[in-house]
Design an enzyme around this catalytic site. Sequence first.
Site, PDB file in Angstrom:
ATOM      1  CG  HIS A  58      -0.284   0.324   2.304  1.00  0.00           C
ATOM      2  ND1 HIS A  58       0.606  -0.986   3.086  1.00  0.00           N
ATOM      3  CD2 HIS A  58      -0.360   1.287   3.731  1.00  0.00           C
ATOM      4  CE1 HIS A  58       0.766  -0.336   4.162  1.00  0.00           C
ATOM      5  NE2 HIS A  58       0.110   0.283   4.301  1.00  0.00           N
ATOM      6  CG  HIS A 112      -0.298   4.148   4.539  1.00  0.00           C
ATOM      7  ND1 HIS A 112      -0.375   3.677   5.592  1.00  0.00           N
ATOM      8  CD2 HIS A 112      -1.346   5.351   4.213  1.00  0.00           C
ATOM      9  CE1 HIS A 112      -1.317   3.782   5.798  1.00  0.00           C
ATOM     10  NE2 HIS A 112      -2.370   4.959   4.627  1.00  0.00           N
ATOM     11  CG  ASP A 121       4.922   3.467   7.641  1.00  0.00           C
ATOM     12  OD1 ASP A 121       4.573   3.316   7.033  1.00  0.00           O
ATOM     13  OD2 ASP A 121       4.671   2.482   8.179  1.00  0.00           O
ATOM     14  CG  HIS A 122       4.025   0.316   4.336  1.00  0.00           C
ATOM     15  ND1 HIS A 122       3.953  -0.659   4.897  1.00  0.00           N
ATOM     16  CD2 HIS A 122       3.452   0.709   5.412  1.00  0.00           C
ATOM     17  CE1 HIS A 122       3.783  -1.625   6.360  1.00  0.00           C
ATOM     18  NE2 HIS A 122       3.211  -0.084   6.654  1.00  0.00           N
ATOM     19  CG  HIS A 162      -4.044   0.100   6.647  1.00  0.00           C
ATOM     20  ND1 HIS A 162      -4.361   0.780   8.109  1.00  0.00           N
ATOM     21  CD2 HIS A 162      -3.004   0.560   5.916  1.00  0.00           C
ATOM     22  CE1 HIS A 162      -2.796   1.208   7.806  1.00  0.00           C
ATOM     23  NE2 HIS A 162      -1.852   1.301   7.281  1.00  0.00           N
ATOM     24  CG  ASP A 190       0.648  -0.693   7.354  1.00  0.00           C
ATOM     25  OD1 ASP A 190       1.670  -1.719   8.055  1.00  0.00           O
ATOM     26  OD2 ASP A 190       0.875  -0.199   7.792  1.00  0.00           O
ATOM     27  CG  HIS A 200       4.097  -1.518  11.780  1.00  0.00           C
ATOM     28  ND1 HIS A 200       4.972  -1.103  11.511  1.00  0.00           N
ATOM     29  CD2 HIS A 200       3.424  -1.843  10.609  1.00  0.00           C
ATOM     30  CE1 HIS A 200       4.482   0.881  10.960  1.00  0.00           C
ATOM     31  NE2 HIS A 200       3.446  -0.235   9.800  1.00  0.00           N
TER      32      HIS A 200
HETATM   33 ZN   LIG Z   1       0.117   1.658   6.879  1.00  0.00          ZN
END
Ligand SMILES: [Zn+2]
Length: 254
Positions: free
Chosen positions: A53, A55, A57-58, A111, A128, A166
């Site tokens: 996805h 985001h 941090d990915h 998400h 996530d 995570h």
């Molecule tokens: Zn995420």
Amino acid sequence: MLQVVPLSAFKDNYVWTLRKGGHAAVVDPGEARPVLEYLARENLALAAILATHHHPDHVGGIRELLEVHEAPVYGPRNEPIDTLTRPVSEGDTVTIPQLEVSLSVLDIPGHTRAHIAYYGAGSLFCGDTLFACGCGRLFEGTADQMYASLQKLARLPDDTKVYCGHEYTLANIGFARNVEPKNAALEARETRDRKLREAGKPTVPSTMREEKATNPFLRVGEPAVIESVNKYLGSRVSDPVRVFAAIREWKNRS
Ligand SMILES: [Zn+2]
């Protein structure tokens, strides 16, 4: 045999690295540095980048990886990821010949609005959406969507290894024990995973069997879970989506 190695990024992200022979593929490289260091140290060529996805941090490390390595970038067709070269959605298969692996793409919105998972070789990379003993927050999707996405994942074989994005497991277990204080499997999981963390080891992957036995977001039909939710709400609900939504809200506030 395909090896899956966790690379730590930021505070608690995992960049899952699939490797075979002299090649590797990475899932959700939010940061480039740990990946570049690992590939250089192990003398591996990057065969593919997979994103679940959009985001940061990915996906935040993808551009920097591409400055050093040439590799196709797979990710959700309907999300804004400007580094994607191979947009995919459910029904598509990602084949990485260098690793002799094929992964099916599953649409699991909730998400984010077009979050995807990759499933193959007995392994699920679910970003996530499904966490070890938890699930992702509903940033762009609805409770109905997330419930359906989690149920879709729960239909995968019990032995499926669940690689989430995570290391949230101990906090998730702490919440799950409030929902289901008498779940013996959950208590056993807490003991084991606490030891793993004390030894500096990841608690991920888990298995789908274990998630179904301990993850409250997959257990919305269990009488004990429904009873706890009713106590939390102060009203009677039993519809699975409403039970799910209540647990999600409860966790957000806890
Ligand atoms: Zn995420």
